[in-house]
Design a protein around this motif. Structure first.
Motif, PDB file in Angstrom:
ATOM      1  N   LYS A 186     -19.233 -15.692 104.835  1.00  0.00           N
ATOM      2  CA  LYS A 186     -17.931 -16.084 104.297  1.00  0.00           C
ATOM      3  C   LYS A 186     -17.654 -17.560 104.574  1.00  0.00           C
ATOM      4  O   LYS A 186     -17.047 -18.256 103.756  1.00  0.00           O
ATOM      5  CB  LYS A 186     -16.834 -15.216 104.909  1.00  0.00           C
ATOM      6  CG  LYS A 186     -16.858 -13.761 104.453  1.00  0.00           C
ATOM      7  CD  LYS A 186     -15.711 -12.972 105.070  1.00  0.00           C
ATOM      8  CE  LYS A 186     -15.741 -11.526 104.592  1.00  0.00           C
ATOM      9  NZ  LYS A 186     -14.629 -10.730 105.188  1.00  0.00           N
TER      10      LYS A 186
ATOM     11  N   GLN B 119     -18.432 -20.213 102.064  1.00  0.00           N
ATOM     12  CA  GLN B 119     -17.664 -20.217 100.814  1.00  0.00           C
ATOM     13  C   GLN B 119     -16.212 -20.646 101.022  1.00  0.00           C
ATOM     14  O   GLN B 119     -15.485 -20.860 100.061  1.00  0.00           O
ATOM     15  CB  GLN B 119     -17.681 -18.811 100.208  1.00  0.00           C
ATOM     16  CG  GLN B 119     -19.078 -18.256  99.989  1.00  0.00           C
ATOM     17  CD  GLN B 119     -19.097 -16.743  99.981  1.00  0.00           C
ATOM     18  OE1 GLN B 119     -18.150 -16.110  99.528  1.00  0.00           O
ATOM     19  NE2 GLN B 119     -20.170 -16.143 100.476  1.00  0.00           N
ATOM     20  N   ILE B 120     -15.778 -20.766 102.276  1.00  0.00           N
ATOM     21  CA  ILE B 120     -14.377 -21.038 102.574  1.00  0.00           C
ATOM     22  C   ILE B 120     -14.089 -22.533 102.518  1.00  0.00           C
ATOM     23  O   ILE B 120     -14.733 -23.331 103.191  1.00  0.00           O
ATOM     24  CB  ILE B 120     -14.003 -20.496 103.968  1.00  0.00           C
ATOM     25  CG1 ILE B 120     -14.120 -18.978 103.998  1.00  0.00           C
ATOM     26  CG2 ILE B 120     -12.590 -20.925 104.355  1.00  0.00           C
ATOM     27  CD1 ILE B 120     -13.914 -18.379 105.379  1.00  0.00           C
ATOM     28  N   HIS B 121     -13.127 -22.891 101.694  1.00  0.00           N
ATOM     29  CA  HIS B 121     -12.669 -24.272 101.610  1.00  0.00           C
ATOM     30  C   HIS B 121     -11.164 -24.288 101.412  1.00  0.00           C
ATOM     31  O   HIS B 121     -10.595 -23.364 100.823  1.00  0.00           O
ATOM     32  CB  HIS B 121     -13.365 -25.016 100.467  1.00  0.00           C
ATOM     33  CG  HIS B 121     -13.002 -26.461 100.384  1.00  0.00           C
ATOM     34  ND1 HIS B 121     -12.067 -26.947  99.498  1.00  0.00           N
ATOM     35  CD2 HIS B 121     -13.433 -27.530 101.106  1.00  0.00           C
ATOM     36  CE1 HIS B 121     -11.940 -28.255  99.674  1.00  0.00           C
ATOM     37  NE2 HIS B 121     -12.761 -28.631 100.641  1.00  0.00           N
ATOM     38  N   GLU B 122     -10.546 -25.358 101.904  1.00  0.00           N
ATOM     39  CA  GLU B 122      -9.095 -25.426 101.876  1.00  0.00           C
ATOM     40  C   GLU B 122      -8.514 -25.354 100.466  1.00  0.00           C
ATOM     41  O   GLU B 122      -7.438 -24.800 100.254  1.00  0.00           O
ATOM     42  CB  GLU B 122      -8.610 -26.730 102.540  1.00  0.00           C
ATOM     43  CG  GLU B 122      -8.965 -26.856 104.017  1.00  0.00           C
ATOM     44  CD  GLU B 122     -10.284 -27.569 104.251  1.00  0.00           C
ATOM     45  OE1 GLU B 122     -10.390 -28.297 105.251  1.00  0.00           O
ATOM     46  OE2 GLU B 122     -11.215 -27.396 103.428  1.00  0.00           O
ATOM     47  N   GLU B 123      -9.219 -25.915  99.486  1.00  0.00           N
ATOM     48  CA  GLU B 123      -8.663 -26.011  98.134  1.00  0.00           C
ATOM     49  C   GLU B 123      -9.521 -25.368  97.054  1.00  0.00           C
ATOM     50  O   GLU B 123      -9.064 -25.200  95.922  1.00  0.00           O
ATOM     51  CB  GLU B 123      -8.445 -27.485  97.775  1.00  0.00           C
ATOM     52  CG  GLU B 123      -7.419 -28.198  98.651  1.00  0.00           C
ATOM     53  CD  GLU B 123      -7.240 -29.650  98.253  1.00  0.00           C
ATOM     54  OE1 GLU B 123      -6.275 -30.262  98.730  1.00  0.00           O
ATOM     55  OE2 GLU B 123      -8.058 -30.173  97.464  1.00  0.00           O
ATOM     56  N   THR B 124     -10.766 -25.042  97.401  1.00  0.00           N
ATOM     57  CA  THR B 124     -11.699 -24.587  96.366  1.00  0.00           C
ATOM     58  C   THR B 124     -12.374 -23.287  96.781  1.00  0.00           C
ATOM     59  O   THR B 124     -12.870 -23.177  97.908  1.00  0.00           O
ATOM     60  CB  THR B 124     -12.782 -25.662  96.111  1.00  0.00           C
ATOM     61  OG1 THR B 124     -12.150 -26.907  95.820  1.00  0.00           O
ATOM     62  CG2 THR B 124     -13.676 -25.256  94.945  1.00  0.00           C
ATOM     63  N   ASP B 125     -12.410 -22.336  95.861  1.00  0.00           N
ATOM     64  CA  ASP B 125     -13.131 -21.082  96.078  1.00  0.00           C
ATOM     65  C   ASP B 125     -14.558 -21.270  95.564  1.00  0.00           C
ATOM     66  O   ASP B 125     -14.798 -21.221  94.352  1.00  0.00           O
ATOM     67  CB  ASP B 125     -12.431 -19.937  95.346  1.00  0.00           C
ATOM     68  CG  ASP B 125     -13.036 -18.564  95.671  1.00  0.00           C
ATOM     69  OD1 ASP B 125     -14.231 -18.518  96.022  1.00  0.00           O
ATOM     70  OD2 ASP B 125     -12.320 -17.565  95.556  1.00  0.00           O
ATOM     71  N   ILE B 126     -15.489 -21.531  96.477  1.00  0.00           N
ATOM     72  CA  ILE B 126     -16.866 -21.835  96.090  1.00  0.00           C
ATOM     73  C   ILE B 126     -17.498 -20.661  95.345  1.00  0.00           C
ATOM     74  O   ILE B 126     -18.192 -20.840  94.339  1.00  0.00           O
ATOM     75  CB  ILE B 126     -17.718 -22.183  97.329  1.00  0.00           C
ATOM     76  CG1 ILE B 126     -17.044 -23.292  98.146  1.00  0.00           C
ATOM     77  CG2 ILE B 126     -19.114 -22.602  96.904  1.00  0.00           C
ATOM     78  CD1 ILE B 126     -16.899 -24.589  97.426  1.00  0.00           C
ATOM     79  N   LYS B 127     -17.229 -19.457  95.815  1.00  0.00           N
ATOM     80  CA  LYS B 127     -17.811 -18.280  95.179  1.00  0.00           C
ATOM     81  C   LYS B 127     -17.281 -18.094  93.766  1.00  0.00           C
ATOM     82  O   LYS B 127     -18.019 -17.707  92.854  1.00  0.00           O
ATOM     83  CB  LYS B 127     -17.518 -17.039  96.031  1.00  0.00           C
ATOM     84  CG  LYS B 127     -18.229 -15.784  95.555  1.00  0.00           C
ATOM     85  CD  LYS B 127     -17.941 -14.632  96.503  1.00  0.00           C
ATOM     86  CE  LYS B 127     -18.600 -13.345  96.021  1.00  0.00           C
ATOM     87  NZ  LYS B 127     -18.285 -12.207  96.920  1.00  0.00           N
ATOM     88  N   ALA B 128     -15.995 -18.378  93.559  1.00  0.00           N
ATOM     89  CA  ALA B 128     -15.401 -18.265  92.221  1.00  0.00           C
ATOM     90  C   ALA B 128     -15.904 -19.370  91.302  1.00  0.00           C
ATOM     91  O   ALA B 128     -16.021 -19.176  90.084  1.00  0.00           O
ATOM     92  CB  ALA B 128     -13.880 -18.301  92.322  1.00  0.00           C
TER      93      ALA B 128
ATOM     94  N   PRO C 258     -19.980 -18.046  90.391  1.00  0.00           N
ATOM     95  CA  PRO C 258     -20.068 -16.592  90.584  1.00  0.00           C
ATOM     96  C   PRO C 258     -21.457 -16.009  90.334  1.00  0.00           C
ATOM     97  O   PRO C 258     -21.881 -15.090  91.038  1.00  0.00           O
ATOM     98  CB  PRO C 258     -19.051 -16.042  89.582  1.00  0.00           C
ATOM     99  CG  PRO C 258     -18.951 -17.107  88.520  1.00  0.00           C
ATOM    100  CD  PRO C 258     -19.105 -18.397  89.254  1.00  0.00           C
TER     101      PRO C 258
END
Length: 381
Positions: A340, A343-352, A355
């Motif tokens: 997890k 993929q965690i970023h303050e402003e961006t969903d890397i996984k989204a 995909p």
């Protein structure tokens, strides 16, 4: 192909020639009187490495398949980059002798202690006091990156016109497809296969994002096996492929290294250390600070690209170079990619954002392709 180069001033011409010594394996050392050359374990390249056992001098002989120039794993590139890094006061082994006839470069012997050698526990953990020494060396390794990225003396080095641009980054993603997905797993992944069109779109988007990053000098393969320790000082080796790329390129190569298990808390600690030191040197150079939010995004995207390329290299080494031992790092690398925290970023969903790429990674790690992958690794010969 020939090239021009100059030896560093501290080098001595001793007329060392590989044919003047008997070459033995390490298990024969007790039966042979010195001087001899011992064949030692090398890296994943086509070079051979020998240690000179001699009371008069200690040296390493690095023998290339042939004497040529170009860019990358050839002796002319190695010498050119060595000279550049020496002028930038980066720690590299001193050159003792150059023997074009036998395609050999003789250097000082840095010993056998790599950065990986000082990691005493299985996991590098900031909360474990036994890891303090190793973490401090990691910080020193990050300091050296900043020294290379913002040298006090600007020089015209061989990497200045070579870039990790879109074309190069996308080439590396195709390398993963060619040598791991297709070459190792025998999947039918191609842009012509409609099933994978969206995967290619994700890979292209990833490379475009990274292509827009500010560029600095990158070692290119900055992991624990390419950083050596001698007399408590760190040294760079295997630097001949250096080129210009994002700040995060070498940072994630080291901190998201496939060869070492590192807790995400420790990774964040090292990232924070680097960005603080980075902005201090940028201020001295009258450059704007890089925000932690923007740099964290670069770290995640660059880490994704580097780890995927590493898996491609493991497939290549197994199928093309008959070096299957690297396959043991595939699942460890996938565990990093599927965490997890990756993929965690303050402003961006890397996984989204990507995909289809993440679906493939999850399928490999614990999905529809996991059984195939495990079986291939288990039975590969």
């Amino acid at each position: 192909m020939s090239g021009t180069f100059t030896l560093p001033l501290e080098s001595e011409q001793l007329m060392l020639r590989i044919q003047d010594f008997k070459i033995i394996n390490s298990d024969q050392i007790h039966t042979i009187q010195e001087p001899v050359l011992i064949l030692i374990a090398g890296d994943a390249s086509d070079r051979k490495f020998f240690r000179l056992i001699n009371k008069e001098i200690s040296a390493i002989c690095m023998q290339f398949p042939k004497w040529e120039g170009g860019y990358g794993g050839d002796p002319i590139s190695w010498i050119g980059m060595h000279n550049a890094l020496s002028k930038m006061e980066l720690p590299v082994p001193k050159i003792i002798e150059i023997d074009e006839t036998n395609s050999c470069i003789w250097t000082e012997d840095l010993g056998d202690i790599f950065l990986t050698s000082i990691i005493n526990d299985e996991i590098l953990d900031i909360d474990d006091h036994k890891c303090n020494q190793a973490i401090n060396y990691y910080k020193q390794a990050l300091d050296l990156l900043i020294k290379a990225q913002y040298p006090q003396v600007k020089i015209d080095h061989p990497a200045i016109n070579r870039f990790f641009d879109y074309e190069k980054l996308y080439y590396e993603m195709n390398f993963f497809i060619t040598h791991f997905l297709n070459g190792f797993l025998n999947l039918n992944v191609s842009e012509e296969n409609l099933e994978y069109i969206n995967l290619y779109q994700d890979l292209k988007l990833l490379c475009k994002k990274l292509d827009s990053c500010e560029r600095v000098l990158c070692h290119r393969d900055y992991h624990v096996r390419n950083i050596m320790l001698k007399d408590k000082d760190l040294y760079w080796i295997d630097f001949q492929d250096a080129r210009m790329g994002p700040h995060a390129y070498d940072v994630v190569s080291l901190v998201r290294d496939s060869y070492v298990q590192i807790t995400w808390k420790t990774r964040k600690h090292l990232y924070d250390y680097y960005i603080e030191k980075l902005n201090k040197i940028r201020e001295k150079n009258n450059l704007n600070n890089i925000s932690s939010i923007s740099f964290n995004l670069e770290l995640l995207l660059m880490g994704l690209q580097r780890n995927i390329k590493a898996i491609g290299s493991f497939g290549y080494l197994a199928t093309k170079k008959n070096k299957p031992n690297y396959l043991r790092y595939v699942r460890q690398t996938l565990s990093i990619l599927c965490s997890k925290e990756a993929q965690i970023h303050e402003e961006t969903d890397i996984k989204a954002m990507l995909p289809n790429l993440f679906k493939l990674l999850y399928d490999l790690y614990n999905g529809s392709l996991e059984e195939i992958l495990n079986e291939k690794i288990k039975n590969f010969k």
